[in-house]
Write an enzyme that holds these catalytic residues in place. Structure first.
Site, PDB file in Angstrom:
ATOM      1  N   CYS B  52       0.838  -1.204   0.000  1.00 24.75           N
ATOM      2  CA  CYS B  52       0.000   0.000   0.000  1.00 24.75           C
ATOM      3  C   CYS B  52       0.872   1.253   0.000  1.00 24.75           C
ATOM      4  CB  CYS B  52      -0.909  -0.002   1.233  1.00 24.75           C
ATOM      5  SG  CYS B  52      -1.714   1.592   1.534  1.00 24.75           S
ATOM      6  N   CYS B  55       0.496   3.321   3.454  1.00 20.78           N
ATOM      7  CA  CYS B  55       0.889   2.814   4.775  1.00 20.78           C
ATOM      8  C   CYS B  55       2.212   3.451   5.221  1.00 20.78           C
ATOM      9  CB  CYS B  55       1.030   1.288   4.733  1.00 20.78           C
ATOM     10  SG  CYS B  55      -0.528   0.396   4.992  1.00 20.78           S
ATOM     11  N   HIS B 115      -4.079   0.395   8.094  1.00 23.23           N
ATOM     12  CA  HIS B 115      -4.631   0.102   6.770  1.00 23.23           C
ATOM     13  C   HIS B 115      -6.050  -0.471   6.850  1.00 23.23           C
ATOM     14  CE1 HIS B 115      -4.165  -0.774   2.466  1.00 23.23           C
ATOM     15  NE2 HIS B 115      -4.693  -1.961   2.685  1.00 23.23           N
ATOM     16  N   ASN B 155     -13.415  10.149  -0.952  1.00 23.93           N
ATOM     17  CA  ASN B 155     -14.109   9.136  -1.747  1.00 23.93           C
ATOM     18  C   ASN B 155     -13.890   7.818  -1.036  1.00 23.93           C
ATOM     19  OD1 ASN B 155     -14.874  10.881  -3.862  1.00 23.93           O
ATOM     20  ND2 ASN B 155     -12.870  10.644  -4.842  1.00 23.93           N
ATOM     21  N   SER B 163      -9.276   4.333  -5.196  1.00 25.80           N
ATOM     22  CA  SER B 163      -8.380   3.311  -5.713  1.00 25.80           C
ATOM     23  C   SER B 163      -7.531   2.661  -4.624  1.00 25.80           C
ATOM     24  CB  SER B 163      -7.487   3.907  -6.813  1.00 25.80           C
ATOM     25  OG  SER B 163      -6.929   5.127  -6.388  1.00 25.80           O
ATOM     26  N   HIS B 166      -6.948   2.134   2.012  1.00 26.19           N
ATOM     27  CA  HIS B 166      -6.345   2.768   3.195  1.00 26.19           C
ATOM     28  C   HIS B 166      -7.138   4.055   3.486  1.00 26.19           C
ATOM     29  CE1 HIS B 166      -2.672   3.226   5.807  1.00 26.19           C
ATOM     30  NE2 HIS B 166      -3.362   4.333   6.028  1.00 26.19           N
ATOM     31  N   HIS B 168      -8.336   7.429   3.739  1.00 22.39           N
ATOM     32  CA  HIS B 168      -7.736   8.703   3.358  1.00 22.39           C
ATOM     33  C   HIS B 168      -8.754   9.606   2.680  1.00 22.39           C
ATOM     34  CE1 HIS B 168      -7.637   6.750  -0.586  1.00 22.39           C
ATOM     35  NE2 HIS B 168      -7.400   7.940  -1.127  1.00 22.39           N
ATOM     36  N   GLN B 170      -8.937  13.729   0.497  1.00 19.64           N
ATOM     37  CA  GLN B 170      -8.163  14.596  -0.382  1.00 19.64           C
ATOM     38  C   GLN B 170      -8.521  16.056  -0.141  1.00 19.64           C
ATOM     39  OE1 GLN B 170      -7.663  13.544  -4.543  1.00 19.64           O
ATOM     40  NE2 GLN B 170      -8.859  11.673  -4.264  1.00 19.64           N
TER      41      GLN B 170
END
Ligand SMILES: O=P(O)(O)O[C@H]1O[C@H](CO)[C@@H](O)[C@H](O)[C@H]1O
Ligand SMILES: O=P(O)(O)O[C@H]1O[C@H](CO)[C@@H](O)[C@H](O)[C@H]1O
Lengths: 350, 350
Positions: B52, B55, B115, B155, B163, B166, B168, B170
């Protein structure tokens, strides 16, 4: 610093037809993709499927039986989003909660009795029959006093929410004019009042002069990737003559529309050698009894795929909260589409 | 004929925040679904995944190595849609082809080093650290003279184009104000000028009085399904105090935001007993140096699922060409969400 280059630098483009912006990020087309992969459409269907509720002679969910139709077939959607008999009324609390009853009619149009075909696999005369049905439906629905807008469209492919691969489209006709055509109406009216010509007349002339976004043409129609395209391989089909609706098309023009639809959808299928998914639909004048000389008939194709048969563009986070965004430029897409054959890959392989 | 009943009859609702309409078809929720099924997110990930790129300690595509971060971690997107150094300039041909250079910064925010977690599985203090980072980023990015709008979003889930699982989000920060917040700004300004209070102050008061669309509350925030919700289980998180941005939140309010995000996302996961996909993001005042007293901080949650873990709502044909459309009413959705437990299904099962 180098000067601005739209093939290289991030920029915004203005959609003069809708009044909205799109963010273009040409440098971003090389980013790796580790996300969701789409499943390409299963594409070896029988000509007749006894379990399909759109095939001739079969029964629908509502219990009705389809006729043994030989060309096209149209009926009222058994689960339409709109209904004819809706009591008028609404809600308005301080302008904050506002609702109003909406009435309308949802129709389903089978393009062909053949379960295994799609538009690009049909002949021009067969597609012409679909065009004729669109004309007839637009005329009949639009003549009703309770119908002020008629939306003709097709969702093709599972990825576009299509629940039955039998070639078909839909018509939603309703009392009010929805947001998209309303916005296009505002833009077109402003342009027409200023220039005395339709917006798409002048836009088309400019594109035909530049050529870089034109994909294909025939005597009466042009297909181009609009300067402001949002979807990777979005196209716009524009009539050369500024007609307000399909009723006004001559017989030759209807043939030409069938021809251009066939050629465009063949190119789409040939892009990734699959039955290419999209949503497409005609935008025409409201059927509110006005003439609307500002309106110029056109058809939008919105296909979701980006790089391959299995990688689509997602309109999510930033797009839902900010503005639509695209990675490859419209000019690049037009070039790709222009380079494709007009012999369907399934026939070319034979 | 019976009188208009919004739980039964098709109608349009007005989104007073954006100025757009949505078509609601309450009678349509029973239609059978034979279309695409989504694959529920794979949901037994390891706490650390050596492959990943988010990570701690791992390498990213650009070659950089992530620090061994213990809470949150933020960095510039290696494939950002925006870039800082873009030559100014543009295109304008007869108002028909219009483009302008756009500059900005795309950031990625890891919510946790783990993760295998998502927001609903994190503790309130851990989510508070995400909120603190949002504040810090909004402040730093917004202070730049070349940044006039900061979009913070997430998202979640493959179906939302994410995609990497993990946890996250933006941030896209840019020179211009994108269409969605611009439209909300227009609506909020008009309301503020007329009433001297923010639009969401009055809307929130009305919803708290009616209760039917409120999902959950704490001392400083309320979650509701807006009257004009487009997505089946769309929600709006509204601050009780009319603040223009997250910088203005007190420490207590930041805790309350973390608390409400945890409780909302747990309810979402419990709706279909899966890691619930969505796009979500904050809408705040432009960072153009003006005060914007009309702006009222809020967060949108746009989840795609409709009936189950595998059946989503498709915004396609009619929605792309006409108006957004929904089948179940916002009141029905609020009721469903309100009835759910705030103990995560994975913990409840233990
Ligand atoms: O940036 P990501 O996660 O790679 O990409 C995702 O989010 C972006 C912002 O909403 C979208 O433009 C992309 O289509 C989507 O796949
Ligand atoms: O009417 P269908 O094909 O069942 O449904 C499809 O098209 C409709 C019109 O675009 C959408 O509202 C639905 O979300 C989509 O699944």
């Amino acid at each position: 610093m180098a000067s601005f280059d739209s093939t290289e630098h991030p920029h915004r483009r203005f959609n003069v037809l809708s009044g909205e912006w799109v963010l273009v990020s040409p440098h971003r087309s090389k980013r790796p993709w580790q996300g969701q992969q789409e499943e390409p459409e299963q594409d070896n269907r029988p000509a007749y499927d006894p379990t399909c509720y759109l095939c001739p002679g079969n029964s629908r969910v509502g219990g009705e039986q389809n006729p043994k139709y030989e060309d096209t077939f149209v009926f009222n959607n058994d689960f339409g989003a709109l209904q004819v008999d809706v009591p008028t009324g609404g809600i308005n609390e301080g302008g904050l909660l506002r609702a109003e009853a909406e009435s309308g009619i949802c129709r389903v149009i089978c393009f062909s009795p053949r379960h295994d075909l799609t538009l690009p696999q049909m002949t021009v005369p067969a597609i012409r029959k679909v065009v004729d049905l669109w004309v007839q439906e637009f005329e009949t629905l639009g003549a009703r006093p309770d119908i002020n807008y008629v939306q003709i469209f097709e969702n093709k492919g599972q990825v576009m929410g299509c629940s039955n691969p039998h070639p078909h489209g839909q018509i939603w006709a309703q009392r009010t004019v929805p947001g998209e055509p309303a916005a296009e109406g505002v833009q077109q009216l402003a342009y027409f009042q200023e220039h005395g010509r339709t917006l798409l007349t002048d836009y088309l002339a400019l594109e035909l002069e530049k050529k870089e976004r034109v994909v294909l043409e025939n005597e009466h129609f042009v297909v181009l990737v609009p300067f402001w395209a949002v979807w990777p391989f979005e196209t716009l089909v524009v009539s050369r003559r500024p007609v307000q609706d399909i009723i006004q098309l001559t017989s030759d023009e209807r043939d030409a529309l069938a021809d251009i639809l066939r050629r465009l959808t063949i190119r789409y299928d040939n892009l990734f050698n699959i039955s290419f998914p999209y949503s497409a639909g005609l935008h025409q004048r409201p059927t509110d009894g006005q003439e609307h000389p500002e309106w110029h008939l056109h058809m939008h194709f919105y296909p979701p795929l980006l790089r391959s048969a299995t990688v689509r563009k997602f309109m999510v986070g930033y797009e839902m909260l900010g503005d639509p965004q695209r990675d490859i430029t419209p000019e690049f897409s037009a070039d790709r589409l222009r380079g494709l054959s007009e012999v369907h890959y399934k026939e070319a392989g034979e």
